[in-house]
Design an enzyme around this catalytic site. Sequence first.
Site, PDB file in Angstrom:
ATOM      1  CB  CYS A 160      43.431  28.950  33.371  1.00  0.00           C
ATOM      2  SG  CYS A 160      42.380  28.905  34.748  1.00  0.00           S
ATOM      3  CB  THR A 161      42.755  31.273  28.231  1.00  0.00           C
ATOM      4  OG1 THR A 161      41.556  30.500  27.803  1.00  0.00           O
ATOM      5  CG2 THR A 161      43.326  31.525  26.899  1.00  0.00           C
TER       6      THR A 161
END
Length: 486
Positions: free
Chosen positions: A348-349
């Site tokens: 995930c960012t």
Amino acid sequence: MTGKIAKLLFGFFDPCHLPNNPGWPLRNYLALICSRWNLKAVRFLCYRETRGFADMGLSLVGEALITVPQAWSNHRDVPSAVGWELNKGRKVSRCISLAKSMDPTRLAISAADLNLKLMRWRALPSLNLNILASIKCLLLGAGTLGCQVARTLMGWGVRKITLVDSGRVAMSNPLRQSLYTFDDCLNGGDFKAIAAVKRLNQIFPAMEAEGVVMAIPMPGHPVSSQEESSVLDDCRRLSDLVDFHDAVFLLTDTRESRWLPTLLCANTNKITITAALGFDSFLVMRHGPGPFSSSHDSKTETANSLLQDMSKLALSEIDGGRRLGCYFCNDVVAPTDSTANRTLDQQCTVTRPGLAPISGALAVELLVGILQHPHGIFAGGEISNSNSSRNSELPLGILPHQIRGSLSQFSQMTLVGHSSNSCTACCSTVVSEYRRRGMEFVLEAINHPTYLEDLTGLTELMKSANSFNLDWEDEIDDEDGNCVEI
């Protein structure tokens, strides 16, 4: 009615609000009465209302004495009347459309660009608003960055936006992604591209927005023979989208998902803006023009020596100046699968919440700067300094190539990076091979991780670099600390 009529009172609805004066409709009414019944004295009632209810206190009663011309009685002349206009030889009533002053959508359209018009009037008389209203923008990614970029584009007067994303709105999204609400998360979540377009139209009904649900094919993510047809369809669809739009924003989560759009934009010479996020740092950059946007081609021939291999990384030149690089020009390896064997937090960012609004806004400002620059996509990169904004002749100031920022230091700097002749996405070798082989080339790049490195000469470069055996273990230091060979 029987019996003698003592008095005859003519009434009409009077729109006038003056307390002692009848309205203009009385003139037409008197002309009709005199022409029809030849009366010389006419008693009249000016009936008026207040907020839809009869107001006899405001209504007027009066008498008019009129001398009727002979032509009127013989019907050889038509009395003049106000409020009528000639239309194709016939007198018709004058009509005024109140739609613009009553329709909320029309009111929103007329008020939407007020800030931009005031900017041009007060500070930027050379600002070209027409090009902003007509440009078609393609946003690849409708996540945190995509939402911020779309909202800022609207503020600059851009009305044609297409969003591409294959994901659905998750429960964690609405807090950071400004185009989604809790309702978009229910029942498994709506597709982001569709939900984002719906919200854009709710914010401003005149938006010409479109949502496309599709995944972007990526190198390093091999596909089976059964999937090839679907993946190639996605490649062709993405190519059509790039051809149709004027500017492309690369706002996806992974490095490899930016490769195919970068190649397609280099091939068609489209304005391309990249925004990428770290935990507390960001990169915003514009890609330079494609390698064949000029007749000058600085492709370096393949050679075996290290010197020749290093020359492949030399700066390309175009029209006497250096062509600006793309997102991949500084890499010495091809893009591969960056999500395999990674934990959830690594896939995930994970970023500080303020990072996306800052970088998304800068990405849009970079596009606006390109559109307002006389050289457009061919403009050279500028670096900020204490006097650059003051001395710039451009209405919006300097036009940088790269903007890198850090929230941990609350710092920001502008950089210039030029194109590489061994770039796996925008060099002339790659673009030429794509033009020659089309989607067959794309499919091979997707399925074979080292294909792009072999094609661009990066494989030979790494072999040449590794062939230098410096034999550190065969050297010792003398008493003075100098390195001597034994």
